[in-house]
Design an enzyme around this catalytic site. Structure first.
Site, PDB file in Angstrom:
ATOM      1  N   GLY A  25     -11.053   1.748  -3.253  1.00  0.00           N
ATOM      2  CA  GLY A  25     -11.457   0.683  -4.466  1.00  0.00           C
ATOM      3  C   GLY A  25     -10.095  -0.153  -4.281  1.00  0.00           C
ATOM      4  N   GLY A  54      -7.823  -3.019  -6.587  1.00  0.00           N
ATOM      5  CA  GLY A  54      -7.110  -2.789  -7.676  1.00  0.00           C
ATOM      6  C   GLY A  54      -5.906  -2.041  -7.348  1.00  0.00           C
ATOM      7  N   ASP A  67     -14.759   8.409  -2.249  1.00  0.00           N
ATOM      8  CA  ASP A  67     -13.991   8.284  -1.100  1.00  0.00           C
ATOM      9  C   ASP A  67     -14.771   9.106   0.041  1.00  0.00           C
ATOM     10  OD1 ASP A  67     -13.144   5.962  -2.105  1.00  0.00           O
ATOM     11  OD2 ASP A  67     -10.912   6.716  -2.177  1.00  0.00           O
ATOM     12  N   HIS A  82      -6.406   5.311 -11.031  1.00  0.00           N
ATOM     13  CA  HIS A  82      -7.495   4.518 -11.321  1.00  0.00           C
ATOM     14  C   HIS A  82      -7.722   4.359 -12.973  1.00  0.00           C
ATOM     15  CE1 HIS A  82      -8.474   6.424  -7.525  1.00  0.00           C
ATOM     16  NE2 HIS A  82      -9.126   5.398  -7.232  1.00  0.00           N
ATOM     17  N   PRO A  86      21.558 -21.384 -32.608  1.00  0.00           N
ATOM     18  CA  PRO A  86      22.540 -20.159 -32.616  1.00  0.00           C
ATOM     19  C   PRO A  86      23.846 -20.146 -32.066  1.00  0.00           C
ATOM     20  CG  PRO A  86      20.717 -19.636 -31.054  1.00  0.00           C
ATOM     21  CD  PRO A  86      20.445 -20.959 -31.671  1.00  0.00           C
TER      22      PRO A  86
END
Length: 647
Positions: free
Chosen positions: A109, A111, A167, A274, A626
């Protein structure tokens, strides 16, 4: 929705998300909701609950096209890659040069970038087949890739597959179809997950260790080794490694919600790539503690999926960013892993640190250990042109000298001046509090007063800085204060003002950090110069001028730019009075402090012209700067120290 139905729905969501089918069904349902959301929500009430949760932001064009466009972008930027028309497949552009050698195909996949396409190149993969996000690639595309490399005249194809059901099924089916066509194809299924203590029917999941299999197989193929031998050798290597992941929070598939939720004080141990939850949740702890826990789990012999690493073992260590961890944290984890392994007597032959196999934007890491010997190391070290493989030094990590002695400090030039020495008759001395004690003790008291003031202002300065910077102004000044306090504990400060300012300059440059440390360092270095010859009031006025000039020269700020210079500049104008005969030390300094404080307050109405605040809209800057507040506070602390007890 009735209360009973709400309770039933929340329970069904929790039960469903724990089932093995959840992640396969989630993909189908995500796409279904994009097309017919109302109908699907009516059929399955838990999805209605999920729909109400806001999806995370992603920088994509479309959810449907993100995997294709990501692969196209990689190929567009790498002249050594080509897309296979009609398929989500990337191949080496020099396929014809592989004639007579084994081709290596992998994938899964999308990603997980840079996996898998980032590892295409000479000495690694021949090509990859990418599925949609977290989804196995199509059988037809896998088969098309096998045919493409076969037509280039390769001597067979090895499929390197991570151990996930989709897979295994899709690559396995493509393999069988290719073999039916007479193409020699073998398949190695990698399962390197060390999370589970008992054997699961599905076996160990394929994680980041798969990248090491890509490397070993690629080196063998490049050397001309045959298909059967490569298959056998990498199968043995795959059994000698393990991977374990930990995450601070989940990730989210484009168009969907986060895959799981974590409390602020929890981390997920043993998760996959995943977005699936891990084996257990643990309380947030330090990097050292979490790394120790991970390595303990990975090497525990009672864990069925452990790596048999023990004292004397030689390993390749991979510290893998799961996608959303900062490089700062990654370095801390790498340091912890090296220290922990070497503390166990384990020799780290090679260390790879970076992003190799991610899970979208998941903020977490995985550790991989591979047991190695010299022949295997040579395969790891073999040359590759794969863009995502790091430039790893071909020497052992363990045993190397990791530090070098700092250069010796130059010998100090004797300073003939000292605080309290009368340089000109009739001129009041700029000595420290008129109370008894040596000049060194008096300077120490003044510095302690400054430190206490800055430490007390830490939170206030940070709050002011959050509006215009990164919110660390108070932290930076507190760091300086603690450094000065530590320095004072080592012994009395120099009695000479010039030496004192020079020492403080070096200390702040080294310990304070940030632009404030550099600016104070510049100021003090320059201010010390006029005080080498004299220490009367005109010399102190000249010191202030020299310091301000240096700050403006290198800091590029000017009065009115809403910086610390505004306070110091206002004070410097008042200190010009010290050049007049008969000037009063405390009277002039009091006016200078008051001017500095007024200038600091006035910065709230200024438009920033320098520093980080200059990038912020003036409409958002309604508080004093500051840095200016801190500078005025330092001057106030010095004045109070000079005024003595009770000031």
């Amino acid at each position: 929705m009735p209360r009973s139905t709400q309770t039933q729905t929340s329970l069904s969501v929790a039960t469903w998300e724990q089932s093995q089918c959840y992640y396969s069904a989630r993909f189908l349902l995500t796409w279904a909701t994009l097309l017919i959301p109302e109908q699907v929500a009516q059929l399955w009430p838990p999805l209605e609950v999920a729909q109400r949760t806001q999806t995370s932001k992603k920088l994509v064009n479309t959810v449907a096209g993100c995997a294709d466009e990501a692969l196209a972008g990689l190929v567009a930027c790498n002249p050594h890659l080509q897309l296979l028309q009609g398929h989500r497949v990337a191949l080496r552009s020099d396929l014809d040069s592989l004639k007579g050698r084994v081709a290596l195909l992998s994938g899964g996949g999308s990603g997980h970038e840079p996996a898998h396409a980032g590892f295409i190149g000479k000495g690694m993969l021949t090509g990859v087949i990418a599925g949609a996000v977290f989804t196995s690639p199509a059988v037809g595309s896998i088969l098309a890739a096998i045919r493409a490399v076969a037509q280039a005249g390769t001597a067979g194809t090895l499929l390197i597959v991570k151990n996930y059901t989709g897979d295994r099924l899709n690559f396995g089916l493509a393999r069988e179809q290719a073999r039916a066509e007479g193409i020699p194809v073998e398949m190695v299924v990698v399962g390197d997950d060390s999370a589970f203590t008992v054997l699961k029917k599905a076996g160990r999941r394929g994680l980041c260790g798969t990248v090491l299999i890509h490397k070993v197989a690629g080196a063998l193929a490049e050397a001309g080794v045959g298909l059967e031998e490569i298959t056998n050798r990498v199968s043995v290597v795959a059994k000698a490694m393990g991977t374990l992941g930990v995450s601070l929070s989940s990730c989210s598939v484009p168009g969907s919600r986060p895959t799981f939720e974590l409390s602020p004080d929890e981390v997920e141990l043993g998760l996959g790539i995943h977005g699936e939850a891990g084996v257990r949740r643990i309380k947030m702890a330090s990097a050292d503690e979490i790394v120790t826990l991970m390595l303990d789990h990975m090497t525990n012999s009672s864990n069925v999926s452990h790596v048999p690493v023990q004292s004397g073992s030689s390993v390749v260590l991979m510290v893998n960013n799961l996608g959303g961890l900062s490089f700062l944290e990654l370095g801390i984890v790498a340091d912890a892993a090296v220290r922990s392994l070497e503390g166990r007597g384990v020799k780290i032959a090679r260390a790879l640190v970076g992003t190799f196999m991610s899970a979208l934007e998941m903020p977490g890491i995985s550790l991989t250990l591979l047991l190695v010997d010299e022949p295997l190391l040579k395969l790891i070290d073999a040359e590759t042109t794969a863009s995502a493989w790091p430039n790893v030094a071909k020497v052992s990590v363990t045993g190397q000298k990791r530090s070098r002695a700092a250069p010796a400090e130059p010998l100090e030039v004797p300073d003939t001046t000292a605080a309290g020495v009368v340089e000109e008759p009739g001129v009041p001395l700029p000595h420290w509090p008129p109370s008894p004690g040596s000049a060194s003790q008096q300077m120490a008291l003044a510095l302690e007063r400054v430190c206490a003031t800055l430490l007390g202002l830490e939170e206030h300065l940070n709050a002011l800085d959050r509006a215009a910077g990164d919110g660390d102004c108070g932290t930076t000044h507190s760091r300086a204060a603690r450094a000065i306090q530590g320095w004072l504990k080592e012994g009395p400060p120099p009695g000479s003002p010039a030496q004192l300012l020079s020492k403080l300059s070096l200390l702040l440059l080294e310990k304070m950090g940030g632009s404030s440390g550099a600016l104070y360092g510049l100021f003090l270095t320059a201010a010390a110069q006029p005080l080498k010859a004299k220490t009367d009031l005109p010399a102190w006025s000249a010191a202030m001028e020299a310091g301000l000039e240096a700050m403006q020269k290198y800091g590029k700020a000017a009065p009115g730019d809403r910086t610390m210079l505004d306070s110091l500049w206002a004070a410097g104008q008042e200190l010009q009075a010290w050049k007049s005969p008969g000037a009063s030390l405390l009277h002039v300094l009091t006016k200078a402090v008051q001017s500095a404080e007024a200038a600091a307050e006035a910065t709230k109405t200024m438009e920033a012209g320098a520093g980080r605040a200059s990038y912020i809209s003036s409409a958002r800057l309604d508080q004093p700067d500051p840095g200016a507040v801190a500078a005025a506070a330092i001057l106030r602390a010095i004045l109070e120290a000079l005024q003595g007890p009770g000031a």
